[in-house]
Design a protein around this motif. Sequence first.
Motif, mmCIF file in Angstrom:
data_model
loop_
_atom_site.group_PDB
_atom_site.id
_atom_site.type_symbol
_atom_site.label_atom_id
_atom_site.label_comp_id
_atom_site.label_asym_id
_atom_site.label_seq_id
_atom_site.Cartn_x
_atom_site.Cartn_y
_atom_site.Cartn_z
ATOM 1 N N ILE A 331 2.265 12.519 2.199
ATOM 2 C CA ILE A 331 1.654 11.205 2.022
ATOM 3 C C ILE A 331 0.478 11.061 2.972
ATOM 4 C CG2 ILE A 331 3.823 10.112 1.305
ATOM 5 C CD1 ILE A 331 4.059 8.985 4.131
ATOM 6 N N ASP A 332 -0.343 10.082 2.714
ATOM 7 C CA ASP A 332 -1.454 9.748 3.607
ATOM 8 C C ASP A 332 -0.880 8.942 4.771
ATOM 9 O OD1 ASP A 332 -3.612 8.410 4.894
ATOM 10 O OD2 ASP A 332 -4.852 8.733 3.114
ATOM 11 N N LEU A 333 -0.801 9.567 5.938
ATOM 12 C CA LEU A 333 -0.166 8.915 7.078
ATOM 13 C C LEU A 333 -0.926 7.670 7.521
ATOM 14 C CD1 LEU A 333 0.911 12.008 9.219
ATOM 15 C CD2 LEU A 333 2.345 10.532 7.808
ATOM 16 N N GLY A 334 -2.242 7.681 7.378
ATOM 17 C CA GLY A 334 -3.027 6.519 7.760
ATOM 18 C C GLY A 334 -2.692 5.298 6.914
ATOM 19 N N LYS A 335 -2.620 5.507 5.594
ATOM 20 C CA LYS A 335 -2.286 4.396 4.704
ATOM 21 C C LYS A 335 -0.837 3.952 4.896
ATOM 22 C CE LYS A 335 -5.674 5.540 1.139
ATOM 23 N NZ LYS A 335 -5.889 5.939 -0.278
ATOM 24 N N ALA A 336 0.059 4.920 5.136
ATOM 25 C CA ALA A 336 1.459 4.571 5.366
ATOM 26 C C ALA A 336 1.597 3.736 6.632
ATOM 27 C CB ALA A 336 2.304 5.837 5.467
ATOM 28 N N ALA A 337 0.897 4.125 7.693
ATOM 29 C CA ALA A 337 0.956 3.369 8.939
ATOM 30 C C ALA A 337 0.381 1.970 8.762
ATOM 31 C CB ALA A 337 0.204 4.126 10.032
ATOM 32 N N GLN A 338 -0.682 1.876 7.967
ATOM 33 C CA GLN A 338 -1.285 0.561 7.724
ATOM 34 C C GLN A 338 -0.314 -0.359 6.991
ATOM 35 O OE1 GLN A 338 -4.885 0.742 5.428
ATOM 36 N NE2 GLN A 338 -5.421 -1.391 5.808
ATOM 37 N N LYS A 339 0.395 0.176 6.014
ATOM 38 C CA LYS A 339 1.359 -0.625 5.261
ATOM 39 C C LYS A 339 2.509 -1.080 6.152
ATOM 40 C CE LYS A 339 3.382 -2.333 1.583
ATOM 41 N NZ LYS A 339 2.846 -3.538 0.895
#
Length: 390
Positions: A331-339
Motif C-alpha cells: 500500500i501507499d504508506l503516505g496515504k495510509a498514514a494520512q487516513k
Amino acid sequence: MPNADNWQGNVLRDLGGAAPGGGRRPGDAAHAAGAHSLGPDNPGPGAPVPDAGPAPGAPGETSHQRQERPAPAPYTPGVRAPRSTPDSRPVVDDGLAGAVRKPRHGEPFAARAAHALRRIVSSSAAREVAEITRTAERLQQPVTTGRQIAVTSIRGGAGKSTVTALLGTTYAHYRQDPVLLVEADPALGSLPLRLGSQSLRWTTGDVADIVEPQMSLLDVTGYLVQLPDNAWLLPGSQGRIGAMLDTRAYERVMVSLRRYFGVTVVDCETLPAEVARVALSASQARVLTAPATLEGVASTYNVLEWLKGLPRHVIEGTVVVLTEQTPRAGIDLGKAAQKLGSTGASVQVLPYDRHLAAGGAIRTELLARSTRQAATRLAADVFQLSQKRR
C-alpha cells in the motif's frame, strides 16, 4: 513513596548504595542491580548521548541465574503468597534451541557500506548527530510519577511484542531510572523470547497475589526477570496454554509496581480483550501496531474511530505504528498514514528489517540503521505524549 519530588532517587538508592550527597554516578543503578550494559555508550543522567539507538546486546546468563535462585520471601507481614513456588521453565525448549540459525543483520552489507560512504563524503553526519542529541534529550526528561505506556493491536502478527521490546530497550538505554516491561498477554506471548530471556518463573498472575505497596524495590525485583541496562521483565505466562489474567489482577500489579519504575511498557492482549481495554484507559500513552497492509490499515482505522468516542486525551495520546513485514509494502504508506492521522492519532512507520522479520531474540546491534532511528524516534514521541497526561 516518601518524597514525591525525588522518588527516582529513592528508588535508585533502594537498589544499592548512593553516591555522596545523595546523587548517583552514571551507571551505578545498573551496576548495583547486576545489570550489564549493552555497550560502551551507556549515557549518564545529565547529558544526552549521540547514539543512533539502543545499545546492542541481549539478556544472557544473568537473567537465567536470577530466575534459578530461590524466590525471596515477601517483604510485608501478611502478604498473600501463592500456594507453591512455580518451577523455573526455559523460554525456548532445548529441542528447538538448536534449530535457530545465526541471526542476520537487518540490512545487507552493500547498503551499510553505501551509507558509510555517504557519511564520509557529505555533511549529513553533523545533522544526524544533532538530531540524535535532540532525541536523547527528550528521552532523558525526568518524570515525577511513573509513566505507563500500553502497546496493543487489533490482530496477532502485527509486531506488538516487537514494538514493546524496542520501546523498553530504548528507554532502558537512555534513562537511568528503572524500566519495567510487563507482558499482559498470557496466551503464549512472545515478549520474553524477543527480549532474549533464558528462563521464566513468576508471571503477572502470580505477582498479583504477592506484591503489596509496602514492599521495597529489592523485594519486587526478586520476582522479575533482569534485563540489561537496569530493565526488568514481568512475563505473562510460562508458555502454558490456558494461562489467564483478569482485570483485577492486572490493576493490582500495575498500581503496586508503577511507583518503582520511571517507565513501564505493557505488551497487552489484542483488542477488544478486556485487559487490553483497561490498559489503554489507564495508560498515559498508547501504541497501536498494525501491519502495513490494506487489511491492517482498515481494521486499525475502525479501532481509532472507536477511540474517538472516548475522552479526547485517549486518541490524542495514541500512536499508530505501521510495521512493514515485507521489503516492499503493498500500500501507499503516505496515504495510509494520512487516513489514519485524520482521526487525531499520530502515525509512524517501522520499516522492514531482516533481523526483526527472522524472529527470535532482538539484538539491537544487528538492526538496520533505519530501524534504530525509527525505534528511537517512536520512543521519544510516545514518551512526550505520556508526559502530557498526569
